[in-house]
Scaffold this active site. Structure first.
Site, PDB file in Angstrom:
ATOM      1  N   GLY A 198       0.457  -1.282  -0.101  1.00  0.00           N
ATOM      2  CA  GLY A 198      -0.006   0.482   0.187  1.00  0.00           C
ATOM      3  C   GLY A 198       1.118   1.206   0.368  1.00  0.00           C
ATOM      4  N   ASN A 199       2.371   1.298   0.545  1.00  0.00           N
ATOM      5  CA  ASN A 199       2.555   2.320   0.968  1.00  0.00           C
ATOM      6  C   ASN A 199       3.625   2.930  -0.277  1.00  0.00           C
ATOM      7  OD1 ASN A 199       4.546  -0.182   0.489  1.00  0.00           O
ATOM      8  ND2 ASN A 199       6.712   1.627   1.715  1.00  0.00           N
ATOM      9  N   LYS A 253     -11.637 -10.321   5.968  1.00  0.00           N
ATOM     10  CA  LYS A 253     -11.267  -9.351   5.669  1.00  0.00           C
ATOM     11  C   LYS A 253     -12.024  -8.176   5.548  1.00  0.00           C
ATOM     12  CE  LYS A 253      -8.342  -6.723   3.160  1.00  0.00           C
ATOM     13  NZ  LYS A 253      -7.166  -6.284   3.427  1.00  0.00           N
ATOM     14  N   LYS A 292      -3.717  -9.637  -1.924  1.00  0.00           N
ATOM     15  CA  LYS A 292      -2.577  -9.080  -3.262  1.00  0.00           C
ATOM     16  C   LYS A 292      -1.582 -10.265  -2.938  1.00  0.00           C
ATOM     17  CE  LYS A 292       0.921  -6.680  -1.504  1.00  0.00           C
ATOM     18  NZ  LYS A 292       0.772  -7.067  -0.308  1.00  0.00           N
ATOM     19  N   LYS A 326       2.285 -12.732   3.373  1.00  0.00           N
ATOM     20  CA  LYS A 326       3.661 -12.193   2.266  1.00  0.00           C
ATOM     21  C   LYS A 326       4.313 -13.473   3.065  1.00  0.00           C
ATOM     22  CE  LYS A 326       3.265  -7.382   3.119  1.00  0.00           C
ATOM     23  NZ  LYS A 326       1.884  -7.369   2.329  1.00  0.00           N
TER      24      LYS A 326
HETATM   25  P1  ADP Z   1       1.482  -4.264   2.393  1.00  0.00           P
HETATM   26  O1  ADP Z   1       0.552  -2.941   1.845  1.00  0.00           O
HETATM   27  O2  ADP Z   1       2.479  -4.072   2.074  1.00  0.00           O
HETATM   28  O3  ADP Z   1       0.809  -5.642   2.264  1.00  0.00           O
HETATM   29  P2  ADP Z   1       1.116  -4.352   5.334  1.00  0.00           P
HETATM   30  O4  ADP Z   1       0.584  -3.813   6.684  1.00  0.00           O
HETATM   31  O5  ADP Z   1      -0.123  -6.099   5.120  1.00  0.00           O
HETATM   32  O6  ADP Z   1       2.085  -4.167   3.620  1.00  0.00           O
HETATM   33  O7  ADP Z   1       2.214  -5.552   5.468  1.00  0.00           O
HETATM   34  C1  ADP Z   1       3.558  -5.530   6.445  1.00  0.00           C
HETATM   35  C2  ADP Z   1       3.301  -4.898   8.174  1.00  0.00           C
HETATM   36  O8  ADP Z   1       3.465  -6.106   8.606  1.00  0.00           O
HETATM   37  C3  ADP Z   1       3.955  -3.619   8.730  1.00  0.00           C
HETATM   38  O9  ADP Z   1       4.219  -2.347   8.557  1.00  0.00           O
HETATM   39  C4  ADP Z   1       4.158  -4.426   9.520  1.00  0.00           C
HETATM   40  O10 ADP Z   1       3.840  -3.597  10.932  1.00  0.00           O
HETATM   41  C5  ADP Z   1       3.481  -5.812   9.851  1.00  0.00           C
HETATM   42  N1  ADP Z   1       3.980  -7.092  10.861  1.00  0.00           N
HETATM   43  C6  ADP Z   1       3.002  -7.802  11.278  1.00  0.00           C
HETATM   44  N2  ADP Z   1       3.768  -9.035  11.822  1.00  0.00           N
HETATM   45  C7  ADP Z   1       5.388  -8.909  11.265  1.00  0.00           C
HETATM   46  C8  ADP Z   1       6.110  -9.205  11.151  1.00  0.00           C
HETATM   47  N3  ADP Z   1       6.149 -10.780  12.398  1.00  0.00           N
HETATM   48  N4  ADP Z   1       7.825  -8.780  10.828  1.00  0.00           N
HETATM   49  C9  ADP Z   1       7.560  -7.128  10.297  1.00  0.00           C
HETATM   50  N5  ADP Z   1       6.591  -6.892   9.997  1.00  0.00           N
HETATM   51  C10 ADP Z   1       5.085  -7.328  10.382  1.00  0.00           C
HETATM   52 MG    MG Z   2      -1.265  -5.594   3.155  1.00  0.00          MG
END
Ligand code: ADP
Ligand code: MG
Length: 331
Positions: free
Chosen positions: A22-23, A144, A231, A294
């Site tokens: 998203g960023n 979701k 995604k 992820k």
């Molecule tokens: P994106 O939009 O890139 O999919 P998300 O917010 O869905 O981003 O996922 C990234 C976020 O996951 C990070 O900003 C962090 O806050 C969170 N996160 C949760 N668990 C972990 C972990 N074990 N290690 C690192 N980040 C984590």
């Molecule tokens: Mg995400």
């Protein structure tokens, strides 16, 4: 450069599936104006251009999230519903694929031209098949959250009016209620052959935006449904489609961590083998709905292909591909 080394380059062509978080499009503190989003897409596109400049034989397919954009667009449908027929989530998904696809096409093309690289970039409006019997469609399993936050009273009124499933997703606050929709597992990418052809021809393809538009098979037809596909999991399917050598997930943190958010946090920077990473995943180190999918997407990629998957921050994309940054999952 002699013919021999040129040939080596040809045979070394590396295909990369990049999933953008998203960023890459909108920062959390922003309104989402055109100016803001174009600027973010420009910063992201400079990274894409740098990846290609680093090795011009790289073949790239991109996917991206659409959470804030689809949330806002869905809200807009609702606010204007007495004047203009509101569109459901599958149509909203298609609209945001077009919107974000345009922004990236425009910025990637521009930044490549600035680097003197002559490559086309196109967005494909993309359907992803899901199973109508996926557990996420059954009962109130849907998980979701989409769109705005509401109070319990507002949420229950919306549930009655629109037949929405609503859940208290943030019990610590008064406005902690949201609409929830099914988040089914992606089965296959409907436009996969076109994507493959274009990527193999050296075109930078943007596909499966927002996880793709979810469709189910019904009476021999594909029908769009109100659901959201993760995604990163859809990105893994796309990696299969192009037979990616590397699956690169770019987000807002430099790596996956153990004990995330705790004082004894451990950054997983470097290479980690599949069985080890599976153990960490099963021990629930990676939060559901953010880092969890992820890591799961990476595990699936490495398991299916025996190839590398990486989780890294957007600004370390080039270093991550040089194996100098991020969490690398290997067989
Ligand atoms: P994106 O939009 O890139 O999919 P998300 O917010 O869905 O981003 O996922 C990234 C976020 O996951 C990070 O900003 C962090 O806050 C969170 N996160 C949760 N668990 C972990 C972990 N074990 N290690 C690192 N980040 C984590
Ligand atoms: Mg995400």
């Amino acid at each position: 450069m002699g013919i021999h080394s040129l040939n080596c380059l040809r045979f070394n062509m590396v295909k990369i599936l990049i999933a953008l978080g998203g960023n890459a499009i909108k920062q959390a503190n922003e309104q989402g104006t055109k100016k803001e989003q174009m600027l973010n897409c420009d910063v992201t596109s400079k990274q894409i251009a740098a990846i290609i400049k680093d090795d011009p034989t790289r073949q790239i397919c991109l996917t991206h999230g659409n959470g804030p954009q689809s949330g806002n667009l869905a809200l807009q449908q609702d606010i204007a519903k007495d004047k203009i027929a509101p569109q459901p989530l599958d149509i909203v998904g298609a609209m945001t694929q077009g919107q974000i696809g345009f922004m990236f096409q425009n910025r990637i093309q521009t930044n490549l031209a600035k680097e003197g690289i002559n490559k086309q970039c196109v967005c494909i409006i993309n359907q992803v098949l899901v199973d109508i019997n996926d557990p996420q469609f059954i009962g109130d399993n849907a998980s979701k959250p989409v769109g705005n936050f509401y109070t319990q009273e507002e949420a229950l009124a919306l549930k009655n009016e629109k037949n929405w499933l609503v859940k208290n997703v943030k019990p610590s606050v008064t406005k902690g209620w949201r609409r929830v929709v099914p988040c089914p597992d992606p089965l296959s990418n409907v436009e996969r052959n076109s994507i493959r052809l274009l990527v193999d021809a050296g075109v930078i393809v943007i596909a499966s935006g927002g996880g793709g538009i979810p469709v189910v098979q019904k009476d021999g037809e594909l029908v769009g449904v109100e659901a959201v596909i993760d995604k990163d999991l859809a990105g893994q399917k796309l990696a299969e489609v192009i037979e990616a050598d590397v699956f690169l997930i770019l987000t807002d943190v430099e790596c996956a961590c153990l004990n995330f958010g705790k004082p004894d946090v451990v950054k997983l920077i470097g290479e980690f083998h599949l069985p080890q990473m599976k153990e960490y995943y099963d021990a629930k180190h990676f939060l559901h709905g953010s880092m969890g999918p992820k890591v799961l997407a990476c595990l699936r990629h490495v398991e299916k292909t025996g190839k590398r998957a990486i989780i890294a921050s957007l600004d370390q994309a080039v270093a991550a591909l040089a194996e100098k940054a991020g969490t690398h999952i290997i067989p």
